[in-house]
Scaffold this active site. Structure first.
Site, PDB file in Angstrom:
ATOM      1  N   GLY A 116      39.187  48.922  44.589  1.00  0.00           N
ATOM      2  CA  GLY A 116      40.057  48.767  45.753  1.00  0.00           C
ATOM      3  C   GLY A 116      39.275  48.658  47.056  1.00  0.00           C
ATOM      4  N   ASN A 117      39.909  48.137  48.072  1.00  0.00           N
ATOM      5  CA  ASN A 117      39.300  48.058  49.404  1.00  0.00           C
ATOM      6  C   ASN A 117      40.372  47.816  50.463  1.00  0.00           C
ATOM      7  OD1 ASN A 117      39.305  45.064  48.670  1.00  0.00           O
ATOM      8  ND2 ASN A 117      37.644  45.886  47.397  1.00  0.00           N
ATOM      9  N   SER A 162      32.078  43.583  49.404  1.00  0.00           N
ATOM     10  CA  SER A 162      32.012  42.111  49.357  1.00  0.00           C
ATOM     11  C   SER A 162      33.413  41.515  49.246  1.00  0.00           C
ATOM     12  CB  SER A 162      31.151  41.656  48.180  1.00  0.00           C
ATOM     13  OG  SER A 162      31.738  42.090  46.974  1.00  0.00           O
ATOM     14  N   GLU A 163      34.380  42.315  48.797  1.00  0.00           N
ATOM     15  CA  GLU A 163      35.745  41.799  48.643  1.00  0.00           C
ATOM     16  C   GLU A 163      36.465  41.648  49.984  1.00  0.00           C
ATOM     17  OE1 GLU A 163      38.068  42.182  44.781  1.00  0.00           O
ATOM     18  OE2 GLU A 163      37.111  44.130  44.909  1.00  0.00           O
ATOM     19  N   HIS A 245      43.214  40.556  37.552  1.00  0.00           N
ATOM     20  CA  HIS A 245      42.457  41.367  38.493  1.00  0.00           C
ATOM     21  C   HIS A 245      43.299  42.511  39.072  1.00  0.00           C
ATOM     22  CE1 HIS A 245      39.497  41.395  42.150  1.00  0.00           C
ATOM     23  NE2 HIS A 245      39.872  42.596  41.760  1.00  0.00           N
TER      24      HIS A 245
HETATM   25 ZN   LIG Z   1      39.460  44.468  42.752  1.00  0.00          ZN
END
Ligand SMILES: [Zn+2]
Length: 372
Positions: A116-117, A162-163, A245
């Site tokens: 997660g982000n 990086s996401e 995903h």
């Molecule tokens: Zn993810």
């Protein structure tokens, strides 16, 4: 003549962590800027701030607005300006809110490990984001990073995720997306890996707060291709199922984006449970869906279905729940055809002679093989 502070000027002061000048008069909207937020620097300090909170108590009831607003063209430029901005009280409040939402993601089982982000846009070309390789349940404000919308790191001691590029794929295309939250909530992610469309026209709140759920084709996480694919879908969908995903949602502030994550996973969980009851899914009509889409638009949220006819709105008629037990029509209750699970068929169940013959033949073959 006392200086009059407008809402925009108040926003600017709040952003810099400064107080209104002594004796200044705040417009009602400017008072809301200070009155609707809790910023330690303003607690009990300054006559204007005190007056603002006193006025707030007697003002009309309102909904706090946590959207971060900035003056276009005002991004900090020099390293010193960037550091000052990154460490300002207004940004600290956002960092704390990101940590709160991270904790809620982790507590609800929407993230595992370092998954997660979260991002929050704070300028024309600026965003706060969570670092890479961190559990979202235990983040601290000092862990946060400041990046530009190409994910180049500008401040912070930990390396950014990086996401973030995927989030910016949406933010660059949709200015209303001020915050994105990405996670892997199990129920919604199950639809994403089974490649099953999430059916619509089942729960009114989902139609209003999620709108039409988008589906982004699988691309490797963190790549420009993924940012483009998710960005194109996210431009018109506030909640996006990322094939194989997880989910990414956006909102006007970080809690708004987080709420969408709760909404979509709760919706998928409920649909999954309802599908298992065996009675099929009862949809409301396209006419009712239209009313909900209109309500969503009145609340300031767009919906790609707004131009569709009523008969086109409930579009997931091909949803095939993987039920293992189909409830028969009422008069034939004793004929319930339950397959797998449970303790066998009811006493009144009738065997199909053709199926019985196949089972007997297979059993005979197996027994023969066991004997040899
Ligand atoms: Zn993810």
């Amino acid at each position: 003549m006392p200086k009059v502070i407008t809402a925009r000027e108040a926003e600017e002061l709040f952003r810099k962590g400064e107080q209104p000048p002594a004796g200044a008069i705040l417009t009602p909207s400017a008072r809301d800027v200070f009155g609707g937020r809790s910023l330690p620097a303003f607690k009990g300090t300054g006559a204007s701030a005190g007056a603002a909170s006193a006025t707030k108590k007697s003002a009309e009831p309102s909904i706090p607005d946590y959207e971060f607003k900035w003056k276009p063209g005002s991004d900090p430029k020099t390293p010193a300006e960037i550091e000052r901005f990154f460490n300002s009280p207004a940004i600290h409040v956002l960092k704390e809110r990101i940590c709160d939402m991270g904790r809620r993601l982790w507590q609800r089982d929407y993230t595992d490990g370092n998954g997660g982000n979260i991002t929050v846009r704070v300028g024309d070309n600026l965003a706060l984001c969570t670092p890479t390789l961190i559990c979202k349940g235990f983040m601290k404000p000092e862990d946060m990073c400041l990046v530009d919308l190409d994910a180049n790191q500008l401040a912070g001691t930990r390396v950014r995720t990086s996401e973030a590029k995927t989030h910016f794929g949406i933010m660059k295309r949709q200015p209303a997306a001020k915050s994105c939250v990405h996670a892997h909530p199990p129920h919604a992610t199950a639809f994403a890996i089974a490649n099953v469309d999430i059916p619509s026209c089942l729960i009114p709140e989902a139609e209003v707060f999620l709108g039409k759920i988008g589906v982004a084709k699988y691309q490797t996480p963190g790549t420009p291709a993924n940012a483009d694919e998710v960005g194109e879908v996210g431009k018109i969908h506030q909640a996006v199922l990322m094939q194989n995903h997880g989910v990414i949602c956006w909102g006007k502030d970080v809690e708004d984006a987080y709420w969408k994550m709760e909404n979509i996973d709760s919706y998928c969980r409920t649909v999954w449970i309802a599908a298992g009851l065996g009675g099929g899914l009862h949809r409301f009509t396209g006419g009712h869906a239209k009313e909900l889409i209109d309500l969503r638009q009145k609340l300031g949220m767009s919906d790609p279905r707004s131009g569709l006819k009523e008969c086109e709105l409930c579009d997931s008629a091909d949803f095939r729940p993987g039920a293992i037990c189909q409830t028969p029509p009422a008069p034939a209750k004793e004929d319930c055809q339950c397959h797998g699970g449970g303790n066998g068929a009811s006493e009144g169940s009738k065997a199909d002679p053709a199926v019985e013959a196949i089972v007997a033949a297979i059993t005979e073959q197996i027994l023969k093989q066991l004997k040899t």
